[in-house]
Design a protein around this motif. Structure first.
Motif, PDB file in Angstrom:
ATOM      1  N   SER A 400       0.849  -1.191   0.000  1.00  0.00           N
ATOM      2  CA  SER A 400       0.000   0.000   0.000  1.00  0.00           C
ATOM      3  C   SER A 400       0.881   1.237   0.000  1.00  0.00           C
ATOM      4  CB  SER A 400      -0.932   0.010   1.217  1.00  0.00           C
ATOM      5  OG  SER A 400      -0.211  -0.025   2.431  1.00  0.00           O
ATOM      6  N   PHE A 401       0.389   2.291  -0.673  1.00  0.00           N
ATOM      7  CA  PHE A 401       1.119   3.539  -0.840  1.00  0.00           C
ATOM      8  C   PHE A 401       0.196   4.692  -0.460  1.00  0.00           C
ATOM      9  CE2 PHE A 401       3.316   0.418  -3.237  1.00  0.00           C
ATOM     10  CZ  PHE A 401       4.649   0.758  -3.121  1.00  0.00           C
ATOM     11  N   TRP A 402       0.691   5.537   0.440  1.00  0.00           N
ATOM     12  CA  TRP A 402      -0.167   6.519   1.093  1.00  0.00           C
ATOM     13  C   TRP A 402       0.332   7.929   0.825  1.00  0.00           C
ATOM     14  CZ3 TRP A 402      -3.971   4.661   4.824  1.00  0.00           C
ATOM     15  CH2 TRP A 402      -3.993   3.259   4.921  1.00  0.00           C
ATOM     16  N   ASP A 403      -0.607   8.782   0.424  1.00  0.00           N
ATOM     17  CA  ASP A 403      -0.317  10.187   0.240  1.00  0.00           C
ATOM     18  C   ASP A 403      -0.314  10.890   1.598  1.00  0.00           C
ATOM     19  OD1 ASP A 403       0.206  12.473  -1.226  1.00  0.00           O
ATOM     20  OD2 ASP A 403      -1.436  12.140  -2.640  1.00  0.00           O
ATOM     21  N   MET A 404       0.032  12.165   1.601  1.00  0.00           N
ATOM     22  CA  MET A 404       0.024  12.937   2.835  1.00  0.00           C
ATOM     23  C   MET A 404      -1.411  13.366   3.136  1.00  0.00           C
ATOM     24  SD  MET A 404       3.164  12.926   3.825  1.00  0.00           S
ATOM     25  CE  MET A 404       3.398  14.272   4.965  1.00  0.00           C
ATOM     26  N   PRO A 416      -1.130  -1.972  10.974  1.00  0.00           N
ATOM     27  CA  PRO A 416      -0.349  -3.129  11.461  1.00  0.00           C
ATOM     28  C   PRO A 416       0.570  -3.700  10.388  1.00  0.00           C
ATOM     29  CG  PRO A 416      -2.598  -3.793  10.971  1.00  0.00           C
ATOM     30  CD  PRO A 416      -2.539  -2.318  10.726  1.00  0.00           C
ATOM     31  N   GLY A 417       1.765  -3.206  10.322  1.00  0.00           N
ATOM     32  CA  GLY A 417       2.721  -3.772   9.374  1.00  0.00           C
ATOM     33  C   GLY A 417       3.239  -2.749   8.391  1.00  0.00           C
ATOM     34  N   ALA A 418       3.817  -3.256   7.299  1.00  0.00           N
ATOM     35  CA  ALA A 418       4.527  -2.416   6.345  1.00  0.00           C
ATOM     36  C   ALA A 418       3.577  -1.536   5.551  1.00  0.00           C
ATOM     37  CB  ALA A 418       5.341  -3.294   5.395  1.00  0.00           C
ATOM     38  N   LEU A 419       4.042  -0.350   5.237  1.00  0.00           N
ATOM     39  CA  LEU A 419       3.379   0.526   4.276  1.00  0.00           C
ATOM     40  C   LEU A 419       4.428   1.466   3.706  1.00  0.00           C
ATOM     41  CD1 LEU A 419       3.125   3.580   5.614  1.00  0.00           C
ATOM     42  CD2 LEU A 419       1.152   2.604   6.748  1.00  0.00           C
ATOM     43  N   HIS A 420       4.062   2.166   2.636  1.00  0.00           N
ATOM     44  CA  HIS A 420       4.962   3.129   2.013  1.00  0.00           C
ATOM     45  C   HIS A 420       4.248   4.468   1.932  1.00  0.00           C
ATOM     46  CE1 HIS A 420       7.585  -0.203   0.704  1.00  0.00           C
ATOM     47  NE2 HIS A 420       6.460  -0.829   0.429  1.00  0.00           N
ATOM     48  N   SER A 421       4.946   5.532   2.288  1.00  0.00           N
ATOM     49  CA  SER A 421       4.320   6.849   2.223  1.00  0.00           C
ATOM     50  C   SER A 421       5.367   7.886   1.871  1.00  0.00           C
ATOM     51  CB  SER A 421       3.646   7.195   3.555  1.00  0.00           C
ATOM     52  OG  SER A 421       4.617   7.570   4.518  1.00  0.00           O
ATOM     53  N   ALA A 422       4.891   9.129   1.734  1.00  0.00           N
ATOM     54  CA  ALA A 422       5.776  10.230   1.366  1.00  0.00           C
ATOM     55  C   ALA A 422       6.238  10.994   2.590  1.00  0.00           C
ATOM     56  CB  ALA A 422       5.053  11.167   0.403  1.00  0.00           C
ATOM     57  N   GLN A 423       6.336  10.315   3.737  1.00  0.00           N
ATOM     58  CA  GLN A 423       6.695  11.036   4.952  1.00  0.00           C
ATOM     59  C   GLN A 423       8.174  11.394   5.031  1.00  0.00           C
ATOM     60  OE1 GLN A 423       8.460   9.528   7.734  1.00  0.00           O
ATOM     61  NE2 GLN A 423       8.530   7.421   7.067  1.00  0.00           N
ATOM     62  N   GLY A 424       8.961  10.994   4.028  1.00  0.00           N
ATOM     63  CA  GLY A 424      10.359  11.413   4.014  1.00  0.00           C
ATOM     64  C   GLY A 424      10.490  12.902   3.760  1.00  0.00           C
ATOM     65  N   ALA A 425       9.935  13.386   2.640  1.00  0.00           N
ATOM     66  CA  ALA A 425       9.963  14.812   2.311  1.00  0.00           C
ATOM     67  C   ALA A 425       8.610  15.468   2.534  1.00  0.00           C
ATOM     68  CB  ALA A 425      10.407  15.012   0.866  1.00  0.00           C
ATOM     69  N   GLY A 426       7.529  14.679   2.470  1.00  0.00           N
ATOM     70  CA  GLY A 426       6.217  15.195   2.811  1.00  0.00           C
ATOM     71  C   GLY A 426       5.478  15.903   1.704  1.00  0.00           C
ATOM     72  N   GLY A 427       5.828  15.653   0.440  1.00  0.00           N
ATOM     73  CA  GLY A 427       5.115  16.298  -0.664  1.00  0.00           C
ATOM     74  C   GLY A 427       3.809  15.602  -0.989  1.00  0.00           C
ATOM     75  N   LEU A 428       2.882  16.350  -1.575  1.00  0.00           N
ATOM     76  CA  LEU A 428       1.602  15.779  -1.977  1.00  0.00           C
ATOM     77  C   LEU A 428       1.716  15.059  -3.315  1.00  0.00           C
ATOM     78  CD1 LEU A 428      -1.107  18.452  -1.060  1.00  0.00           C
ATOM     79  CD2 LEU A 428      -0.897  16.130  -0.159  1.00  0.00           C
ATOM     80  N   GLY A 429       0.787  14.133  -3.550  1.00  0.00           N
ATOM     81  CA  GLY A 429       0.661  13.466  -4.835  1.00  0.00           C
ATOM     82  C   GLY A 429       1.410  12.157  -4.963  1.00  0.00           C
ATOM     83  N   TYR A 430       1.950  11.628  -3.889  1.00  0.00           N
ATOM     84  CA  TYR A 430       2.796  10.431  -3.965  1.00  0.00           C
ATOM     85  C   TYR A 430       2.009   9.143  -4.195  1.00  0.00           C
ATOM     86  CZ  TYR A 430       6.035   6.764  -2.372  1.00  0.00           C
ATOM     87  OH  TYR A 430       6.801   5.633  -2.280  1.00  0.00           O
TER      88      TYR A 430
END
Length: 556
Positions: A400-404, A416-430
């Motif tokens: 799963s891939f999550w926007d801000m 509960p578990g792995a996910l991927h998001s844009a919380q590294g730089a925090g830009g919209l549209g990821y």
């Protein structure tokens, strides 16, 4: 006497004949594509542009798969996700000037998240380099300078013979810990000119191992073995190094509770008796970690989100294992070990002693109970139910891939578990373009993208991409009529919000206009509707009208 570096690999007679008689019709772009194939690349992302056409023409003669997105920034997000899920360098082909600059925000996210993206951009013809005087379309005075502060390394090409070496060096850089995006740029005339250079075959670009200093791991093992209250913070470096098994073995040997950062989700089993899960924005969690007499931090720089907004103040001895030298001891003094997480954890497992603490699991249960009690007093049942319904609808092995967006902020702590998001730089549209990249890596399983209505508008064009390549991406859009988290921040800070309310389309009708099936759902039917969409082949959209709230901050 012969030294290793003196060994010469002699070509066979057939190899010599082939090198002396390369096939006709090749151009500089073919050297780019041949080098990528020689390095093992199978899929490239990008968007064509005037100066880059030599690379794209060469793709026509290649067996590599191409995924073309509609906006360069989204192509960068797709490459980022491909790199995250495969651990391979993801080639991203870009044009010059505006096309290149459009990918800058995506490369910032890749840098913050240590995603191995290999960006290869064109340049104006060689005669126009170095000053912005010639009036070429897309010309920048210093294009690579625009990226130097963002990417891990920059590699420039000025002749065809430099192409294989430059791309190989960039590949090696991208995949040497810490992983990260790299930048290669090649002038238009170099890409378009006919070449008589031999076909590029296998290319050696082996990443370097980042090995810890043995005297440091010896001290770390001694501290952990004799700790009274050890604890572990596991960050994204554990996931990227594929070191979750070693982390679990170490935690169990030490009876040490483990919390995962938002970027480290999936590094430790969620329901393990020693798992403090991911409640980093919670004083009960950070109070517990502050009380540890020896705190092991693996693969995290303890930045803003991982330190409860820099309120986390550990009182005991801290050991930090970190591949990014810039993050080592950047926020807290520690026994700093500059190393890849997997190699360093292996070294600790060889020497650390076994300790038993029957109270450790009880302490974990107590902390988690306090977290649940805090949430129960805030009237947040709807938010927790929505997250649970999404988790129930998603197959266990589906990424799963999550926007801000507010639901993603909940997921950072509660998923509960792995996910991927844009919380590294925090830009919209990821979220959605990243899900496209993951689906391109493995089109046999569904991929979930989650966005708010504001973030969704950044990537609406990629519905055409998902449809064109028939990728199994389901896009959940939580429609709250604006920038929900900014609305909440501004209301809390100023009493009312400004510039957060948005006119938006009928997302269901818009998706259907792309030929993508879509449904408007409710909290009550979310699990069923989302499950059906994920089970169906190809792309789909599920729209959930809902105004969500964040849990109250505990760092104030």
């Amino acid at each position: 006497m012969t030294h290793d570096h003196d060994v010469v690999l002699r070509p066979t007679e057939a190899q010599t004949r082939a090198a002396l008689n390369p096939p006709p019709g090749r151009i500089g772009g073919d050297l780019v594509v041949e080098t990528l194939r020689g390095l093992g690349a199978t899929t490239v992302f990008g968007l064509p542009g005037q100066h880059a056409l030599g690379m794209f023409d060469a793709l026509r003669r290649s067996s590599m798969a191409y995924v073309g997105l509609r906006v360069e920034n989204n192509a960068g997000f797709a490459a980022d996700a491909y790199g995250r899920v495969t651990g391979e360098a993801a080639p991203l082909l870009l044009s010059t000037g505006p096309g290149a600059l459009m990918a800058l925000a995506a490369l910032q996210e890749a840098a913050a998240a240590s995603a191995p993206v290999l960006a290869i951009a064109s340049q104006v013809p060689t005669a126009g380099l170095g000053g912005g005087r010639h009036g070429y379309l897309h010309e920048l005075r210093d294009q690579q300078g625009s990226f130097r502060d963002v990417v891990k390394s920059v590699h420039t090409v000025r002749s065809q013979s430099q192409i294989p070496s430059a791309i190989a060096a960039a590949w090696e850089s991208a995949l040497t810990a810490p992983h990260g995006p790299v930048w290669v740029e090649i002038p238009q005339d170099v890409l378009l000119a006919e070449t008589r250079l031999p076909v590029v075959t296998a290319v050696d670009a082996t990443p370097h191992d980042l090995v810890p200093r043995p005297e440091l791991t010896a001290v770390a093992a001694e501290l952990l073995t004799h700790a009274a209250r050890p604890a572990i913070i596991a960050g994204g470096g554990v996931v990227r190094a594929d070191a979750s098994g070693k982390l679990r073995a170490l935690a169990e040997r030490l009876d040490a509770p483990v919390v995962t950062t938002f970027g480290g989700k999936g590094a430790f089993p969620w329901e393990h008796p020693l798992s403090l899960q991911s409640w980093m924005e919670d004083r009960h969690t950070t109070d517990f970690l502050e009380d540890a007499d020896v705190l092991l931090v693996v693969g995290s720089g303890l930045g803003e989100l991982s330190s409860n907004y820099h309120t986390f103040k550990p009182r005991g001895r801290m050991i930090q294992i970190e591949a990014d030298l810039g993050k080592l001891e950047s926020n807290h003094p520690a026994l700093g070990i500059h190393a890849d997480a997997r190699i360093a954890l292996s070294a600790l497992l060889e020497t650390v002693g076994e300790r038993t603490d029957p109270a450790a699991a009880d302490s974990v249960r107590t902390v988690l109970a306090k977290v649940r009690e805090r949430l129960a007093g805030q009237d947040l049942d709807a938010e927790q139910r929505i997250l649970a319904e999404v988790r129930a609808a998603l197959p266990a092995d589906a990424p799963s891939f999550w926007d801000m967006t507010i639901l993603a902020y909940w997921a950072w702590s509660a998923w509960p578990g792995a996910l991927h998001s844009a919380q590294g730089a925090g830009g919209l549209g990821y979220g959605f373009p990243a899900a496209i990249g993951a689906a391109a890596a493995d089109p046999t399983r569904p991929v979930l993208a989650v966005s708010g209505d504001g973030g969704a508008m950044y990537s609406i064009a990629e519905l055409a991409t998902a449809k064109q390549y028939d990728l199994p991406v389901t896009w959940l859009i939580v429609d709250d009529g604006g920038y929900g988290i900014l609305r909440e921040y501004m209301t809390d800070a100023f009493g009312e919000a400004t510039a957060t309310e948005l006119a938006r389309p009928d997302f269901v009708a818009l998706a259907e206009s792309f030929g993508v099936p879509a449904v408007r759902t409710s909290v009550e039917s979310l699990r069923e509707d989302l499950g059906k969409a994920l089970a169906a082949p190809g792309p789909s959209v599920v729209v959930l009208p809902a105004v969500l709230r964040m849990f109250a901050p505990t760092h104030l």
